[in-house]
Motif scaffolding. Sequence first.
Motif, mmCIF file in Angstrom:
data_model
loop_
_atom_site.group_PDB
_atom_site.id
_atom_site.type_symbol
_atom_site.label_atom_id
_atom_site.label_comp_id
_atom_site.label_asym_id
_atom_site.label_seq_id
_atom_site.Cartn_x
_atom_site.Cartn_y
_atom_site.Cartn_z
ATOM 1 N N PHE A 5 1.033 -1.480 0.015
ATOM 2 C CA PHE A 5 0.058 -0.800 0.344
ATOM 3 C C PHE A 5 0.727 1.289 0.371
ATOM 4 O O PHE A 5 0.740 2.121 -0.540
ATOM 5 C CB PHE A 5 -1.168 0.460 1.267
ATOM 6 C CG PHE A 5 -1.828 -1.070 1.127
ATOM 7 C CD1 PHE A 5 -3.213 -0.722 0.046
ATOM 8 C CD2 PHE A 5 -1.956 -2.304 1.926
ATOM 9 C CE1 PHE A 5 -3.679 -1.837 0.013
ATOM 10 C CE2 PHE A 5 -3.163 -2.942 1.790
ATOM 11 C CZ PHE A 5 -3.890 -3.050 0.286
ATOM 12 N N GLY A 6 2.033 0.945 0.662
ATOM 13 C CA GLY A 6 2.829 2.296 -0.019
ATOM 14 C C GLY A 6 3.345 2.676 -0.570
ATOM 15 O O GLY A 6 3.379 4.197 -2.092
ATOM 16 N N GLN A 7 3.972 1.421 -1.509
ATOM 17 C CA GLN A 7 3.850 2.241 -2.693
ATOM 18 C C GLN A 7 3.253 1.982 -3.388
ATOM 19 O O GLN A 7 3.142 3.143 -4.614
ATOM 20 C CB GLN A 7 4.378 0.352 -3.016
ATOM 21 C CG GLN A 7 6.112 0.154 -2.604
ATOM 22 C CD GLN A 7 7.283 -1.645 -3.844
ATOM 23 O OE1 GLN A 7 7.120 -0.706 -5.017
ATOM 24 N NE2 GLN A 7 7.297 -2.083 -3.141
ATOM 25 N N LYS A 8 1.703 1.418 -3.484
ATOM 26 C CA LYS A 8 1.203 1.974 -4.635
ATOM 27 C C LYS A 8 0.132 3.505 -4.323
ATOM 28 O O LYS A 8 -0.122 4.103 -5.092
ATOM 29 C CB LYS A 8 -0.430 1.141 -4.199
ATOM 30 C CG LYS A 8 -1.816 1.336 -4.616
ATOM 31 C CD LYS A 8 -2.718 -0.405 -4.794
ATOM 32 C CE LYS A 8 -3.959 -0.151 -5.822
ATOM 33 N NZ LYS A 8 -4.735 -0.908 -5.488
ATOM 34 N N PHE A 9 0.311 4.404 -2.847
ATOM 35 C CA PHE A 9 0.252 4.786 -3.119
ATOM 36 C C PHE A 9 1.119 6.487 -3.095
ATOM 37 O O PHE A 9 0.643 7.021 -3.946
ATOM 38 C CB PHE A 9 -0.082 5.865 -1.056
ATOM 39 C CG PHE A 9 -0.065 6.853 -0.793
ATOM 40 C CD1 PHE A 9 -0.919 7.732 -0.623
ATOM 41 C CD2 PHE A 9 1.469 7.757 -0.412
ATOM 42 C CE1 PHE A 9 -1.372 9.495 -0.531
ATOM 43 C CE2 PHE A 9 1.237 9.182 -0.609
ATOM 44 C CZ PHE A 9 0.068 9.522 0.039
ATOM 45 N N LEU A 10 2.437 5.616 -3.562
ATOM 46 C CA LEU A 10 3.765 6.384 -3.835
ATOM 47 C C LEU A 10 3.656 6.464 -5.576
ATOM 48 O O LEU A 10 3.377 7.937 -6.408
ATOM 49 C CB LEU A 10 5.053 5.855 -3.632
ATOM 50 C CG LEU A 10 5.257 6.536 -1.959
ATOM 51 C CD1 LEU A 10 6.930 5.872 -1.901
ATOM 52 C CD2 LEU A 10 5.286 7.825 -1.679
ATOM 53 N N PHE A 11 2.941 5.885 -5.695
ATOM 54 C CA PHE A 11 2.745 5.278 -7.754
ATOM 55 C C PHE A 11 1.360 6.363 -7.854
ATOM 56 O O PHE A 11 2.050 6.994 -8.694
ATOM 57 C CB PHE A 11 2.405 4.020 -7.803
ATOM 58 C CG PHE A 11 2.554 4.345 -9.661
ATOM 59 C CD1 PHE A 11 3.483 3.562 -10.241
ATOM 60 C CD2 PHE A 11 1.236 4.178 -9.783
ATOM 61 C CE1 PHE A 11 3.537 4.042 -11.754
ATOM 62 C CE2 PHE A 11 0.557 4.104 -11.475
ATOM 63 C CZ PHE A 11 2.010 3.661 -12.036
#
Length: 281
Positions: free
Chosen positions: A157-163
């Motif tokens: 979810f961290g990577q998805k938010f940043l993307f």
Amino acid sequence: MDNTQTPKKLDKKTLSKSFHLWFWGALTCFSQEHMQTFGYLCSMLPVLKKLYPEHKDQENAIKAYTAFFNTNPMLGSVIIGITTSMEEARANGKGIDGETINDMRAGLMGPVAGIGDSLIDGTLIPILLGISLGMSQNGSPVGAIFYIIVWTLLAYFGQKFLFFRGYELGDKAVSFLVGKQGAAVRRAVGIVGGMVVGGVLASWVNVQTSLKLYNSNGKAFLDLQKQLDSIFPGLLTVVVTLFCWWLMSKKHVSAIWTMIILVVISFIGVLCGFFNPGLSY
């Protein structure tokens, strides 16, 4: 481009596919020569296919993603998001070319790696490992399960938010990441990361010696560990830690070989009487 045409827009399905290709394949075909180049290129394929229906246009656009690329995989998703936004702008004829995109990628690799390595590898992971170790006392599997679940959720979810945040901000995010604010964040995160690693080191690493010298009456006249503790408590722990840092940072020895070296040193130390195999380190 004909200005009368409907502007090209990436849909959520395409963006989601691009993100998942990066999440699962950031290190695809990883090598010292290319690092994350092919993982990056793979994640951009759905975007290029959506924006450029013609095969020849796809070939021309993909050339921007064949250059060397390497950054922190976790925070690197923001660069992928920014790239998709810039690629969308290029497909709509807004004055962005492949060289501009490649310059952006090259410019963000270092700053994002600096923030990510300090924040993720130097701060977040040691904190999670410290909590997991505390939960795993007496052989309990709870700590390992906790770490796997929490880290997986944070990573995804961290990577998805940043993307998606990178896609929304586009090139506006570049000025922050490479500007004075980004430099200040990197310095602050680096300091916090050092403090966290030091705390974990002091809590969970304990190197001691069992070396003692005896007189003719069989009484110990020198207890090396007590002498070291009177001068510098935890000195051997610090020495071993600095030795590992020197191997990996200065001599570029891998973590696996560093552990093998420690095992060899421990084995020799036990044979020489410097370490006691019955001690808990």
